[in-house]
Design a protein around this motif. Sequence first.
Motif, short mmCIF file in Angstrom:
data_model
loop_
_atom_site.label_atom_id
_atom_site.label_comp_id
_atom_site.label_asym_id
_atom_site.label_seq_id
_atom_site.Cartn_x
_atom_site.Cartn_y
_atom_site.Cartn_z
N LYS A 245 29.70 -73.84 -21.34
CA LYS A 245 29.06 -73.46 -22.53
C LYS A 245 29.69 -73.99 -23.77
CE LYS A 245 28.59 -68.75 -20.26
NZ LYS A 245 28.74 -67.43 -20.36
N LYS A 246 30.83 -74.65 -23.98
CA LYS A 246 31.44 -75.35 -25.09
C LYS A 246 31.44 -76.88 -24.71
CE LYS A 246 33.83 -71.23 -26.48
NZ LYS A 246 35.30 -70.61 -26.68
N SER A 247 30.65 -77.43 -23.97
CA SER A 247 30.63 -78.68 -23.60
C SER A 247 29.81 -79.49 -24.50
CB SER A 247 30.66 -78.90 -22.18
OG SER A 247 29.51 -78.70 -21.68
N VAL A 248 29.84 -80.78 -24.34
CA VAL A 248 28.84 -81.78 -24.99
C VAL A 248 28.19 -82.57 -23.83
CG1 VAL A 248 28.46 -83.52 -26.78
CG2 VAL A 248 30.17 -81.56 -27.26
N VAL A 249 27.03 -82.63 -23.64
CA VAL A 249 26.35 -83.30 -22.53
C VAL A 249 25.19 -84.47 -23.32
CG1 VAL A 249 25.13 -83.23 -20.53
CG2 VAL A 249 26.73 -81.54 -20.90
N VAL A 250 25.31 -85.91 -22.71
CA VAL A 250 24.31 -86.59 -23.39
C VAL A 250 23.86 -87.59 -22.19
CG1 VAL A 250 23.88 -88.66 -24.89
CG2 VAL A 250 25.23 -86.93 -25.68
N THR A 251 22.68 -87.48 -22.00
CA THR A 251 21.93 -88.33 -21.07
C THR A 251 21.06 -89.19 -21.59
OG1 THR A 251 20.07 -86.81 -21.03
CG2 THR A 251 21.63 -86.38 -19.11
N LEU A 252 20.84 -90.22 -20.87
CA LEU A 252 20.19 -91.57 -21.18
C LEU A 252 19.35 -92.03 -20.16
CD1 LEU A 252 21.67 -94.72 -23.09
CD2 LEU A 252 20.57 -95.06 -20.76
N GLY A 253 18.33 -92.60 -20.51
CA GLY A 253 17.12 -93.00 -19.48
C GLY A 253 15.94 -93.65 -20.25
#
Length: 314
Positions: free
Chosen positions: A300-308
């Motif tokens: 709940k306190k994370s950072v997520v980045v996806t790329l595509g």
Amino acid sequence: TVEAQRLAAPVLRDFYTERDLLQEERLRSIETNPGGVLFEELNQLAFGSNPYRWSTVGYQKDLAAMTLGKALDFHRRFYAPANAVGCLVGDFDTTQLEPLLERTFGAVPARPRPAEPVFTDPPLRAQRRAHVTFDASPRLAIAVRRPPPPSKDDFVFDVLEVLLSEGRTGRLQQRLVFKERLAQGVGVFSAPGVRAENLFIVSVVPMSGVKSEDVERAVWEELEKLKTTPPTAEELEKVRNRLTADFARSIDSNAGLASALSRYQTLFDDWRYAVRLPDEIAAITPADVQRVASQYFDQKKSVVVTLGREGGAR
């Protein structure tokens, strides 16, 4: 003598040529590189006022606006003797060396040490997410904030990096790459620096056709396991041995030792950090790993980045 002269009064003959090279480097390493784009977005998303949110190489607009006068002003402010650390390692005669240092570096005019940056980044209260559209195969990065050294937790994060990703026995490598074939590769590391709160990052390139959300779910399952099932004594011993051996290899030359001592003196005002490091690693227990995982691995306190690619699977 040359270094003392460069510290005192640099002559930046090729400034604009070098500035152009930096702009090309940014194009190559960030703007046309999927990994560079992903991690720049990750840092900007993770931090607010923390200087780590800014790309080290800078941005094209800022690079284009940089002038020789601005560069020299920066040098005058930060390349001051009071802001420098020197380290000598090897077989030398101090009676000959001290007069040489006085004659060269002692002649550099004294200037005040520049003030440290002042900032306050509030804690993350909710997960932050972003998707970057880029013409490349999908990839993702999951990060949590972590404390800087010399916190004891810093050493535990070093253990976690190896435990999760190194070799065929790394937990994430074993599950995502070898067992379930969800990923082409997994990287676990801390970035972008150690002077302030930074990031513990899991970087994954999914296998073709595998959805990023499936990979992300598997990563969090492995991180959650550490909260209830700490590493075995044997597993932890292998990791500690690996870290200690890597450190020993890094200081097995005069240059390596000088680099380590000056680095820790610069960062922490304490070169003895290098002396304590092996003992700190050896003292880490399975309970320490479990405690740090429980404290910091909070989805709940994370950072997520996806790329595509545009319209591709995320």
